[in-house]
Design a protein around this motif. Sequence first.
Motif, PDB file in Angstrom:
ATOM      1  N   ARG A  73      84.396  46.853 -64.385  1.00  0.00           N
ATOM      2  CA  ARG A  73      84.225  47.445 -65.713  1.00  0.00           C
ATOM      3  C   ARG A  73      85.184  48.618 -65.929  1.00  0.00           C
ATOM      4  O   ARG A  73      85.393  49.439 -65.039  1.00  0.00           O
ATOM      5  CB  ARG A  73      82.790  47.909 -65.924  1.00  0.00           C
ATOM      6  CG  ARG A  73      81.791  46.768 -66.031  1.00  0.00           C
ATOM      7  CD  ARG A  73      80.436  47.257 -66.499  1.00  0.00           C
ATOM      8  NE  ARG A  73      79.839  48.183 -65.568  1.00  0.00           N
ATOM      9  CZ  ARG A  73      79.060  47.834 -64.540  1.00  0.00           C
ATOM     10  NH1 ARG A  73      78.807  46.561 -64.309  1.00  0.00           N
ATOM     11  NH2 ARG A  73      78.556  48.746 -63.737  1.00  0.00           N
ATOM     12  N   VAL A  74      85.715  48.675 -67.141  1.00  0.00           N
ATOM     13  CA  VAL A  74      86.509  49.810 -67.609  1.00  0.00           C
ATOM     14  C   VAL A  74      85.860  50.303 -68.892  1.00  0.00           C
ATOM     15  O   VAL A  74      85.731  49.547 -69.851  1.00  0.00           O
ATOM     16  CB  VAL A  74      87.976  49.415 -67.858  1.00  0.00           C
ATOM     17  CG1 VAL A  74      88.738  50.570 -68.500  1.00  0.00           C
ATOM     18  CG2 VAL A  74      88.644  49.001 -66.554  1.00  0.00           C
ATOM     19  N   GLY A  75      85.417  51.568 -68.891  1.00  0.00           N
ATOM     20  CA  GLY A  75      84.692  52.070 -70.050  1.00  0.00           C
ATOM     21  C   GLY A  75      83.398  51.324 -70.275  1.00  0.00           C
ATOM     22  O   GLY A  75      82.931  51.185 -71.413  1.00  0.00           O
ATOM     23  N   ASP A  76      82.805  50.785 -69.213  1.00  0.00           N
ATOM     24  CA  ASP A  76      81.556  50.035 -69.206  1.00  0.00           C
ATOM     25  C   ASP A  76      81.681  48.651 -69.847  1.00  0.00           C
ATOM     26  O   ASP A  76      80.687  48.054 -70.232  1.00  0.00           O
ATOM     27  CB  ASP A  76      80.421  50.818 -69.871  1.00  0.00           C
ATOM     28  CG  ASP A  76      79.064  50.462 -69.263  1.00  0.00           C
ATOM     29  OD1 ASP A  76      78.974  50.395 -68.026  1.00  0.00           O
ATOM     30  OD2 ASP A  76      78.099  50.240 -70.021  1.00  0.00           O
TER      31      ASP A  76
ATOM     32  N   VAL B 277      80.007  57.694 -66.633  1.00  0.00           N
ATOM     33  CA  VAL B 277      78.713  57.488 -65.982  1.00  0.00           C
ATOM     34  C   VAL B 277      78.026  56.317 -66.679  1.00  0.00           C
ATOM     35  O   VAL B 277      77.810  56.341 -67.897  1.00  0.00           O
ATOM     36  CB  VAL B 277      77.829  58.750 -66.056  1.00  0.00           C
ATOM     37  CG1 VAL B 277      76.479  58.490 -65.382  1.00  0.00           C
ATOM     38  CG2 VAL B 277      78.534  59.930 -65.382  1.00  0.00           C
ATOM     39  N   GLY B 278      77.687  55.291 -65.917  1.00  0.00           N
ATOM     40  CA  GLY B 278      77.161  54.054 -66.482  1.00  0.00           C
ATOM     41  C   GLY B 278      75.767  54.165 -67.062  1.00  0.00           C
ATOM     42  O   GLY B 278      75.007  55.099 -66.773  1.00  0.00           O
ATOM     43  N   LYS B 279      75.436  53.178 -67.876  1.00  0.00           N
ATOM     44  CA  LYS B 279      74.133  53.129 -68.529  1.00  0.00           C
ATOM     45  C   LYS B 279      73.004  53.086 -67.505  1.00  0.00           C
ATOM     46  O   LYS B 279      73.100  52.430 -66.480  1.00  0.00           O
ATOM     47  CB  LYS B 279      74.053  51.905 -69.437  1.00  0.00           C
ATOM     48  CG  LYS B 279      75.045  51.927 -70.586  1.00  0.00           C
ATOM     49  CD  LYS B 279      74.988  50.634 -71.384  1.00  0.00           C
ATOM     50  CE  LYS B 279      76.016  50.651 -72.506  1.00  0.00           C
ATOM     51  NZ  LYS B 279      76.028  49.374 -73.262  1.00  0.00           N
ATOM     52  N   GLY B 280      71.941  53.787 -67.813  1.00  0.00           N
ATOM     53  CA  GLY B 280      70.763  53.775 -66.952  1.00  0.00           C
ATOM     54  C   GLY B 280      70.834  54.697 -65.755  1.00  0.00           C
ATOM     55  O   GLY B 280      69.877  54.804 -64.985  1.00  0.00           O
TER      56      GLY B 280
ATOM     57  N   VAL C  30      81.074  56.495 -62.168  1.00  0.00           N
ATOM     58  CA  VAL C  30      79.755  56.201 -61.621  1.00  0.00           C
ATOM     59  C   VAL C  30      79.205  54.971 -62.344  1.00  0.00           C
ATOM     60  O   VAL C  30      79.225  54.897 -63.580  1.00  0.00           O
ATOM     61  CB  VAL C  30      78.792  57.395 -61.808  1.00  0.00           C
ATOM     62  CG1 VAL C  30      77.390  57.041 -61.321  1.00  0.00           C
ATOM     63  CG2 VAL C  30      79.333  58.621 -61.081  1.00  0.00           C
ATOM     64  N   GLY C  31      78.727  53.995 -61.583  1.00  0.00           N
ATOM     65  CA  GLY C  31      78.245  52.750 -62.166  1.00  0.00           C
ATOM     66  C   GLY C  31      76.902  52.882 -62.857  1.00  0.00           C
ATOM     67  O   GLY C  31      76.387  53.981 -63.093  1.00  0.00           O
TER      68      GLY C  31
END
Length: 333
Positions: A27-30, A255-258, A272-273
């Motif tokens: 993922r890039v930019g989620d 920083v990833g979702k959740g 960060v995933g």
Amino acid sequence: MKAIILAGGEGMRLRPLTATRPKPLMRVGDRTLMDIMLEKLSEHGITDAAVGLGYRGDDIVNEIGKSLHGINIVYYREEKPLGTASCVKNCEDFIEGDTLILSADALTDIDFTSLFDYHKKKDADITLVSTKRKTPRLYGVVEARGDGKVVGFLEKPSLPDEREALVNCGIYVMKKDVLKLIPKDTFFDFAKDVFPLLLPGKSGLYSYETKDFWCDIGSFAEYRRSNLLTLSENFFVKASSAPRESKGTVEDSIVGKGSRIMTKAVIRDSVVGRNTRIGARTRLEACILGDGVTVGENVSISGGAVVGDFAILGDGVTLTDGIHIEPYTVFMG
């Protein structure tokens, strides 16, 4: 025009992250590289794409499906590892005319419409996209005349990094007739095997030099850099992730979702995933964490360290100097 996306590689240089996902789903930019690429192709009128699968191919099929961004997608599986040209040969029944070929592990906003027009104007057998780089030893170096005709090609030569050179981006437009040069069920590569056959030709091989953004996501440094670029206002991919909870400080980071960031934690210049927990008073700087990672309190991660998915780091752990932690590892220091 149709497109063929080469998505069969293992992405060994990006382990431990690619131990749990294929490189096109990084993922890039989620957003996944495959998602971003298909959107860009759709913007330039591509309506049909073939995807050559290998490593963790089912993950790609399940994530992307049979259609995305208005593009109909068909999948071709490799029974054994194939070179770039052999992978295209494996999709032979999909090809009707001039076809765009590109790798699923690159991030780019290249103007494909201008590329198509250039290819037709030159009546080339293959048009390759090239760009200037100061690290030629990492790429194939292209020698082209003023009219774009390629007269020489060196794959990853031993040239000093400070020397700028024209390099191959691994993006091609190919005439269908070139398939006759590619044997079936044999490892065959465009750069090493096909290009030498075309160099003496009348139409032959042409270089389309671009100044548009192109990045081979082939190292952690480039992967982190590409993610951080999504924070820039004018970058063509936008940072869309957001942590579920943040009680700490986040500066110039994705920083990833959740994900949850606890009290007095500090995250700088890092990726960060999703669904990762960062403990209180922990400091992250210039590092990469995968999905589902649990980081204890008073942890320090820096210096290009990479932590794989679902790893657990105990309180007080220090990671630096490019250390890699494999997925599902419990690391107590």
